[in-house]
Design an enzyme around this catalytic site. Structure first.
Site, PDB file in Angstrom:
ATOM      1  N   LEU A  41      -9.305 -18.516  82.987  1.00 46.71           N
ATOM      2  CA  LEU A  41      -9.298 -19.810  82.230  1.00 46.71           C
ATOM      3  C   LEU A  41      -7.750 -20.319  82.877  1.00 46.71           C
ATOM      4  O   LEU A  41      -7.542 -21.435  83.087  1.00 46.71           O
ATOM      5  CB  LEU A  41      -9.070 -19.672  80.765  1.00 46.71           C
ATOM      6  CG  LEU A  41     -10.518 -19.246  79.914  1.00 46.71           C
ATOM      7  CD1 LEU A  41     -10.223 -18.903  78.658  1.00 46.71           C
ATOM      8  CD2 LEU A  41     -11.104 -20.739  80.140  1.00 46.71           C
ATOM      9  N   LYS A 132     -18.941 -27.941  60.876  1.00 43.07           N
ATOM     10  CA  LYS A 132     -19.499 -27.198  59.537  1.00 43.07           C
ATOM     11  C   LYS A 132     -19.480 -28.168  58.346  1.00 43.07           C
ATOM     12  O   LYS A 132     -18.455 -29.066  58.404  1.00 43.07           O
ATOM     13  CB  LYS A 132     -18.708 -25.892  59.375  1.00 43.07           C
ATOM     14  CG  LYS A 132     -19.179 -24.792  60.433  1.00 43.07           C
ATOM     15  CD  LYS A 132     -18.563 -23.533  60.018  1.00 43.07           C
ATOM     16  CE  LYS A 132     -19.235 -22.455  60.714  1.00 43.07           C
ATOM     17  NZ  LYS A 132     -18.986 -20.881  60.425  1.00 43.07           N
ATOM     18  N   GLU A 159     -16.047 -13.681  72.658  1.00 46.15           N
ATOM     19  CA  GLU A 159     -16.375 -14.783  71.880  1.00 46.15           C
ATOM     20  C   GLU A 159     -15.140 -15.847  72.172  1.00 46.15           C
ATOM     21  O   GLU A 159     -13.920 -15.332  72.107  1.00 46.15           O
ATOM     22  CB  GLU A 159     -16.141 -14.631  70.328  1.00 46.15           C
ATOM     23  CG  GLU A 159     -16.356 -15.797  69.529  1.00 46.15           C
ATOM     24  CD  GLU A 159     -16.210 -15.486  68.113  1.00 46.15           C
ATOM     25  OE1 GLU A 159     -17.159 -14.913  67.489  1.00 46.15           O
ATOM     26  OE2 GLU A 159     -15.361 -15.819  67.371  1.00 46.15           O
TER      27      GLU A 159
HETATM   28  P1  GTP Z   1     -18.858 -14.506  61.846  1.00 45.85           P
HETATM   29  O1  GTP Z   1     -19.537 -13.544  61.066  1.00 45.85           O
HETATM   30  O2  GTP Z   1     -17.578 -14.869  60.907  1.00 45.85           O
HETATM   31  O3  GTP Z   1     -18.297 -14.005  62.826  1.00 45.85           O
HETATM   32  O4  GTP Z   1     -19.697 -15.952  61.873  1.00 45.85           O
HETATM   33  P2  GTP Z   1     -20.952 -16.143  62.763  1.00 45.85           P
HETATM   34  O5  GTP Z   1     -21.220 -15.279  63.878  1.00 45.85           O
HETATM   35  O6  GTP Z   1     -21.797 -17.038  62.450  1.00 45.85           O
HETATM   36  O7  GTP Z   1     -19.892 -17.140  63.853  1.00 45.85           O
HETATM   37  P3  GTP Z   1     -19.131 -18.641  63.789  1.00 45.85           P
HETATM   38  O8  GTP Z   1     -19.365 -18.963  65.054  1.00 45.85           O
HETATM   39  O9  GTP Z   1     -19.667 -19.435  62.516  1.00 45.85           O
HETATM   40  O10 GTP Z   1     -17.725 -18.133  63.246  1.00 45.85           O
HETATM   41  C1  GTP Z   1     -16.836 -17.355  64.013  1.00 45.85           C
HETATM   42  C2  GTP Z   1     -15.394 -17.485  63.754  1.00 45.85           C
HETATM   43  O11 GTP Z   1     -15.052 -18.929  63.851  1.00 45.85           O
HETATM   44  C3  GTP Z   1     -14.928 -16.888  62.621  1.00 45.85           C
HETATM   45  O12 GTP Z   1     -14.608 -15.672  62.581  1.00 45.85           O
HETATM   46  C4  GTP Z   1     -13.503 -17.891  62.572  1.00 45.85           C
HETATM   47  O13 GTP Z   1     -12.477 -17.233  63.311  1.00 45.85           O
HETATM   48  C5  GTP Z   1     -14.071 -18.991  63.066  1.00 45.85           C
HETATM   49  N1  GTP Z   1     -14.510 -19.871  61.890  1.00 45.85           N
HETATM   50  C6  GTP Z   1     -15.960 -20.119  61.614  1.00 45.85           C
HETATM   51  N2  GTP Z   1     -15.817 -21.176  60.540  1.00 45.85           N
HETATM   52  C7  GTP Z   1     -14.742 -21.241  59.985  1.00 45.85           C
HETATM   53  C8  GTP Z   1     -14.299 -22.046  59.076  1.00 45.85           C
HETATM   54  O14 GTP Z   1     -14.997 -22.727  58.222  1.00 45.85           O
HETATM   55  N3  GTP Z   1     -12.924 -22.050  58.853  1.00 45.85           N
HETATM   56  C9  GTP Z   1     -12.001 -21.502  59.814  1.00 45.85           C
HETATM   57  N4  GTP Z   1     -10.746 -21.589  59.606  1.00 45.85           N
HETATM   58  N5  GTP Z   1     -12.303 -20.890  60.921  1.00 45.85           N
HETATM   59  C10 GTP Z   1     -13.719 -20.647  60.901  1.00 45.85           C
HETATM   60 MG    MG Z   2     -16.241 -13.544  63.832  1.00 43.00          MG
END
Ligand code: GTP
Ligand code: MG
Length: 222
Positions: A41, A132, A159
């Site tokens: 990056l 979301k 990630e």
């Molecule tokens: P996780 O079990 O949380 O890792 O969820 P996932 O595997 O469905 O992944 P997702 O892509 O939804 O989210 C992963 C990461 O994105 C989280 O650990 C947060 O760092 C960030 N994130 C996701 N949703 C939110 C949210 O509503 N608010 C905030 N502040 N961060 C979020």
């Molecule tokens: Mg996560």
């Protein structure tokens, strides 16, 4: 470009079972994967600076998932905590957050990274095109990057969250507020936070347009 590190230190006397301890030795490999992505990056950002006098990346943050969070997530998934289970089921042990200056920089950076021969896309969640329910916006990628070790090559998941400064501002405060409240947030507060997210979307779009008008003027003057 400034790099903030919030790495979790390796702890020798973790009171978790032996296989997790063995897994923790793997932390080095995840750390290497973060380094690889970070370097890729940085190179893209520097090329943009040299070629177009523009830095798409404002700054980056990176982290290794804490052993406690790893254990909790495995429990939530109902999986036994073994090194192999962790490797196969958790794709967010190595995390890189890329904070971009402008909206258009997000896809630009993502596409240039994904085009590279040694990067494999595992999952893409575009919470910008489809935010979301609470208003959260960011582009999430899970990629595999090869790490060349003395005896073997390992494909390591990372990630990557890519967002603008404005999206990052909202996500950081929303995250803090979620944990500040002792009970569930009321509908009214959720609506207000979502309204903030929507205002931020408009700001990002307006800043993008202002940037384009100014740089178009620059081109005309040259
Ligand atoms: P996780 O079990 O949380 O890792 O969820 P996932 O595997 O469905 O992944 P997702 O892509 O939804 O989210 C992963 C990461 O994105 C989280 O650990 C947060 O760092 C960030 N994130 C996701 N949703 C939110 C949210 O509503 N608010 C905030 N502040 N961060 C979020
Ligand atoms: Mg996560």
């Amino acid at each position: 470009m400034q790099i903030n590190s919030t790495e979790v230190p390796f702890s020798e006397d973790l009171d978790i079972n032996g296989s997790l301890k063995e897994f923790l030795l793997q932390q080095q490999i995840y750390r290497a994967a973060i380094k690889e992505i970070k370097t890729k990056l940085e190179i893209l950002d520097e090329e943009f600076q040299a070629r177009y006098d523009h830095n798409p990346i404002h700054h980056m943050e990176y982290r290794l998932k804490a052993p406690q969070s790893i254990a909790e997530k495995m429990q939530k998934k109902g999986l036994e905590i073994t090194a192999e289970n962790i490797r196969k089921n958790l794709t967010d042990i190595a995390g890189v957050r890329v904070i971009c200056n402008y909206l258009n920089d997000i896809n630009r950076i993502a596409n240039l990274l994904l085009r590279q021969d040694d990067i494999t896309l595992v999952r893409k969640n575009d919470y910008i095109t489809g935010p979301k329910k609470n208003g959260y916006r960011s582009l999430h990628l899970i990629v595999l990057v090869p790490i060349f070790l003395a005896e073997r090559t390992e494909s390591v998941p990372v990630e990557i969250q890519i967002r603008t400064i404005a999206m990052d501002f909202w996500a950081s405060l929303e995250h803090q507020l979620k944990y500040k409240g002792h009970s569930d947030m009321s509908e009214g507060l959720r609506e207000r936070l979502k309204y903030c997210a929507e205002s931020i979307t408009r700001l990002d779009e307006e800043m993008q347009m202002i940037y384009e008008e100014i740089t178009a003027d620059d081109c005309e003057q040259q």
